[in-house]
Structure formats: structure tokens, C-alpha cells
Design an enzyme around this catalytic site. Structure first.
Site, PDB file in Angstrom:
ATOM      1  N   ASN A  14       0.898  -1.220   0.090  1.00 39.54           N
ATOM      2  CA  ASN A  14       0.044  -0.029   0.076  1.00 39.54           C
ATOM      3  C   ASN A  14       0.818   1.228  -0.160  1.00 39.54           C
ATOM      4  O   ASN A  14       1.384   1.554   1.109  1.00 39.54           O
ATOM      5  CB  ASN A  14      -0.924  -0.018   1.268  1.00 39.54           C
ATOM      6  CG  ASN A  14      -1.762   1.204   1.409  1.00 39.54           C
ATOM      7  OD1 ASN A  14      -1.888   2.178   0.508  1.00 39.54           O
ATOM      8  ND2 ASN A  14      -2.369   1.556   2.875  1.00 39.54           N
ATOM      9  N   LYS A  69      -0.019   4.165  -0.283  1.00 41.25           N
ATOM     10  CA  LYS A  69      -0.731   5.382   0.294  1.00 41.25           C
ATOM     11  C   LYS A  69      -0.545   6.638  -0.672  1.00 41.25           C
ATOM     12  O   LYS A  69      -0.336   6.463  -1.927  1.00 41.25           O
ATOM     13  CB  LYS A  69      -0.153   5.608   1.610  1.00 41.25           C
ATOM     14  CG  LYS A  69      -0.279   4.333   2.502  1.00 41.25           C
ATOM     15  CD  LYS A  69      -0.084   4.763   4.191  1.00 41.25           C
ATOM     16  CE  LYS A  69       0.063   3.483   4.833  1.00 41.25           C
ATOM     17  NZ  LYS A  69       0.064   3.797   6.200  1.00 41.25           N
ATOM     18  N   HIS A 112      -9.442   0.826   4.982  1.00 40.41           N
ATOM     19  CA  HIS A 112      -8.270   1.118   5.806  1.00 40.41           C
ATOM     20  C   HIS A 112      -8.370   2.051   6.799  1.00 40.41           C
ATOM     21  O   HIS A 112      -9.207   3.042   7.001  1.00 40.41           O
ATOM     22  CB  HIS A 112      -7.158   1.759   4.673  1.00 40.41           C
ATOM     23  CG  HIS A 112      -5.597   1.700   5.282  1.00 40.41           C
ATOM     24  ND1 HIS A 112      -5.489   2.793   6.033  1.00 40.41           N
ATOM     25  CD2 HIS A 112      -4.731   0.974   4.889  1.00 40.41           C
ATOM     26  CE1 HIS A 112      -4.125   2.302   6.523  1.00 40.41           C
ATOM     27  NE2 HIS A 112      -3.651   1.403   5.958  1.00 40.41           N
ATOM     28  N   GLU A 114      -6.720   4.376   8.080  1.00 39.22           N
ATOM     29  CA  GLU A 114      -6.537   5.751   7.785  1.00 39.22           C
ATOM     30  C   GLU A 114      -7.930   6.456   7.160  1.00 39.22           C
ATOM     31  O   GLU A 114      -8.165   7.771   7.664  1.00 39.22           O
ATOM     32  CB  GLU A 114      -5.563   5.949   7.062  1.00 39.22           C
ATOM     33  CG  GLU A 114      -3.971   5.921   7.718  1.00 39.22           C
ATOM     34  CD  GLU A 114      -2.882   5.405   6.924  1.00 39.22           C
ATOM     35  OE1 GLU A 114      -2.970   5.491   5.613  1.00 39.22           O
ATOM     36  OE2 GLU A 114      -1.957   4.989   7.527  1.00 39.22           O
ATOM     37  N   GLU A 149      -5.216  -5.161  10.669  1.00 35.69           N
ATOM     38  CA  GLU A 149      -4.071  -4.150  10.641  1.00 35.69           C
ATOM     39  C   GLU A 149      -4.493  -3.380  12.209  1.00 35.69           C
ATOM     40  O   GLU A 149      -5.241  -2.354  12.015  1.00 35.69           O
ATOM     41  CB  GLU A 149      -4.325  -3.252   9.600  1.00 35.69           C
ATOM     42  CG  GLU A 149      -3.931  -4.080   8.545  1.00 35.69           C
ATOM     43  CD  GLU A 149      -3.461  -2.894   7.475  1.00 35.69           C
ATOM     44  OE1 GLU A 149      -2.184  -2.762   6.865  1.00 35.69           O
ATOM     45  OE2 GLU A 149      -4.136  -1.547   6.942  1.00 35.69           O
ATOM     46  N   GLY A 183       2.566   1.970  10.765  1.00 37.23           N
ATOM     47  CA  GLY A 183       3.597   3.162  10.678  1.00 37.23           C
ATOM     48  C   GLY A 183       4.509   3.249  11.975  1.00 37.23           C
ATOM     49  O   GLY A 183       4.976   4.570  11.930  1.00 37.23           O
ATOM     50  N   SER A 205       3.544  -2.483  10.089  1.00 36.72           N
ATOM     51  CA  SER A 205       4.950  -2.321  10.605  1.00 36.72           C
ATOM     52  C   SER A 205       5.560  -3.856  10.206  1.00 36.72           C
ATOM     53  O   SER A 205       6.459  -4.310  10.782  1.00 36.72           O
ATOM     54  CB  SER A 205       5.489  -2.020  11.971  1.00 36.72           C
ATOM     55  OG  SER A 205       5.074  -0.607  12.256  1.00 36.72           O
TER      56      SER A 205
HETATM   57  C1  PEP Z   1      -0.681   0.069   6.138  1.00 27.13           C
HETATM   58  O1  PEP Z   1      -0.690   1.402   6.027  1.00 27.13           O
HETATM   59  O2  PEP Z   1      -1.688  -0.693   5.607  1.00 27.13           O
HETATM   60  C2  PEP Z   1       0.329  -0.286   6.839  1.00 27.13           C
HETATM   61  C3  PEP Z   1       0.418  -1.848   7.214  1.00 27.13           C
HETATM   62  O3  PEP Z   1       1.489   0.525   6.920  1.00 27.13           O
HETATM   63  P1  PEP Z   1       2.984   0.042   7.586  1.00 27.13           P
HETATM   64  O4  PEP Z   1       3.375  -1.284   6.905  1.00 27.13           O
HETATM   65  O5  PEP Z   1       3.930   1.223   7.191  1.00 27.13           O
HETATM   66  O6  PEP Z   1       2.640  -0.242   8.848  1.00 27.13           O
END
Ligand code: PEP
Length: 260
Positions: A11, A13, A97, A99, A167, A173, A212
Site C-alpha cells: 500500500n 498510500k 483502511h 486511515e 491491521e 507506521g 509495520s
Molecule cells: C498500512 O498502512 O496498511 C500499513 C500496514 O503500513 P505500515 O506497513 O507502514 O505499518
């Protein structure tokens, strides 16, 4: 996407700009010259989808949207429909997601409607769920995830035409990850909720872990029961980092084969 046990989805973003295409090109070239059993996808900003398709992405890498509108077309300024994503070259789309849930106040009902829109257009929806840190600290992680699954899935979902992504919001992040036991616990709870919502059809779709994931932790996470792949943010932006995660997924498949 071809059927396999592990699915690794990047992703990007709101990152990548045109310079990111060099990373994508390197990734596509490597996966073409060295094919693997893992289903690999990148969800770039919408402006890059067509350019990635021209680079030849779909041969080795499926392309996906990061969100879609529930309706196929209309006066929805700034939105993109699942149908438009298909036309641009996408096979899948991320919906719900965290976000978008947090910054754009998307509800479970909205995510369910987007899921239906994705299926209508022929896209594979990846439906995201996950608890906040406050919810985890209150001991509510499993019940929050169950509630999001019951509310965000859609009756039109069947067998393997979709995926769930667990998630934890606090892991995205941040460099923080749940323990492997915590991941196993929530993936088991998620599977139970998928079956509760969809019946037997809920047993088949893969459950990805996201938050992460990196080259250092991917192998252990991907070996956890019910982890069918990973949704990767930051570590998907560099071809070498993302390839290391794909390699870890292949090793997890080989290890699973060896165990019979
Ligand atoms: C995400 O935003 O779906 C995600 C998993 O980000 P990160 O791997 O940077 O934690």
C-alpha cells in the site's frame, strides 16, 4: 490473481510520485525474471496505476486501488469507482483502511457498500479491520475486530473472491507489532467472525496481517496460523525491502509444504 497460500500487498498510500516508478520497474523486472509462488500486488496512488500497467506490472504484479466509491459513476467529486479502477488496470482494491476510517469517518456500513461495489466491478476487495491502542489496552481487540467484520462484510462475498486484512491501528507506521501470539489470537477470532457472518464461505478467504511488517519480522509473522499474507505500507516503497518480504513469504510456503 493466481491462487496461492500467501498474498503480499503493498500500500503506497499518498507516496511514490513518478520517481517511485523506478522502484516498481525494478520489482516487476525481478519478479518476471525470477517468478515466485506468492501473489504480489501493489496499490499505488491512482495516478500511477495506468503507468504501472504500461510498465508491465500485471504480468508479475497485480495492481490495486487504495479505496473506491460504492457507486459505479456519478457526481462524486474526487472519488473513484471500482469500475474506473478496473478500466485503469486494477484487479483489487483496499477498502476500510484505518486511515480512511479515522480521517474520513468511514463507517462499517460504508465499507460494506464499497465491498459490494468492488465485487460488482469484478475487483477483489481487501477489507481492513483493526483495533486502536486504547481498545487493545481495554482488552477489546477481539470484540472490536469481530464487530468490524460483522458490519463491514457484505452478503455478496463468497469463497476466495476477497481477503481480510487485520491491521492494528497502533502498529501502522509505528514500528510496533503485536506478539506472534496476539496475531494468532486475533486471526483466529477474525476467522470465527467471518464464518459467523458468511457461513462456510467465510472459511476460505485469506486473512492478511498488516502493521509495520518488514524484512526482519515478515518470516515469523507469515508463519503464524491463519496468516495468509501481509499488507505492507512503508516497506513496500523500496523494491529491495518489498522483495525481502516476498522472499519471506516464499520461505513460509516452503516450510508449510515441508510440514505436509
Ligand atoms: C498500512 O498502512 O496498511 C500499513 C500496514 O503500513 P505500515 O506497513 O507502514 O505499518
Amino acid at each position: 490473481m493466481k491462487q496461492s497460500v500467501k498474498m503480499i500487498v503493498g500500500n503506497w498510500k499518498m507516496n511514490g510520485e513518478s520517481a517511485g516508478l523506478a522502484e516498481f520497474e525494478a520489482l516487476a523486472a525481478r519478479l518476471k525474471s525470477d517468478p515466485c509462488r506468492v501473489d504480489v500486488a501493489i496499490c499505488p496512488p491512482a495516478t500511477l496505476i495506468d503507468r504501472m500497467r504500461r510498465i508491465g506490472g500485471p504480468a508479475a504484479i497485480a495492481l490495486g486501488g487504495q479505496d473506491c466509491h460504492a457507486e459505479p459513476r456519478g457526481a462524486y467529486t474526487g472519488s473513484i469507482s471500482a469500475e474506473l479502477l478496473v478500466e485503469a488496470g486494477c484487479d483489487l482494491v483496499i477498502v476500510g483502511h484505518s486511515e480512511r476510517r479515522q480521517m474520513f469517518e468511514e463507517t462499517d456500513a460504508a465499507v460494506s457498500a464499497k465491498t459490494a461495489g468492488a465485487l460488482r466491478a469484478g475487483l477483489t476487495p481487501i477489507i481492513c479491520v483493526g483495533e486502536t491502542l486504547a481498545q487493545r489496552e481495554a482488552g477489546e481487540a477481539a470484540s472490536v475486530v469481530r464487530g468490524q467484520i460483522l458490519g463491514s462484510l457484505h452478503d455478496d462475498l463468497t469463497g476466495r473472491d476477497w481477503a481480510l486484512a487485520y491491521e492494528p491501528v497502533w502498529a501502522i507506521g509505528t514500528g510496533l507489532t503485536p506478539t506472534l501470539e496476539q496475531i494468532a489470537e486475533i486471526h483466529a477470532a477474525a476467522r470465527a467472525a467471518m464464518v459467523e457472518r458468511l457461513g462456510e464461505g467465510g472459511r476460505i478467504a485469506p486473512i492478511l496481517y498488516g502493521g509495520s511488517v518488514n524484512a526482519g519480522n515478515a518470516r515469523d509473522i507469515l508463519a503464524v496460523a491463519e496468516v495468509g499474507g501481509a499488507l505492507v505500507g512503508g516497506a513496500s516503497l523500496k523494491a529491495t525491502d518489498f522483495l525481502a518480504i516476498i522472499h519471506a513469504a516464499e520461505l513460509a510456503l516452503v516450510a508449510a509444504d515441508a510440514q505436509g
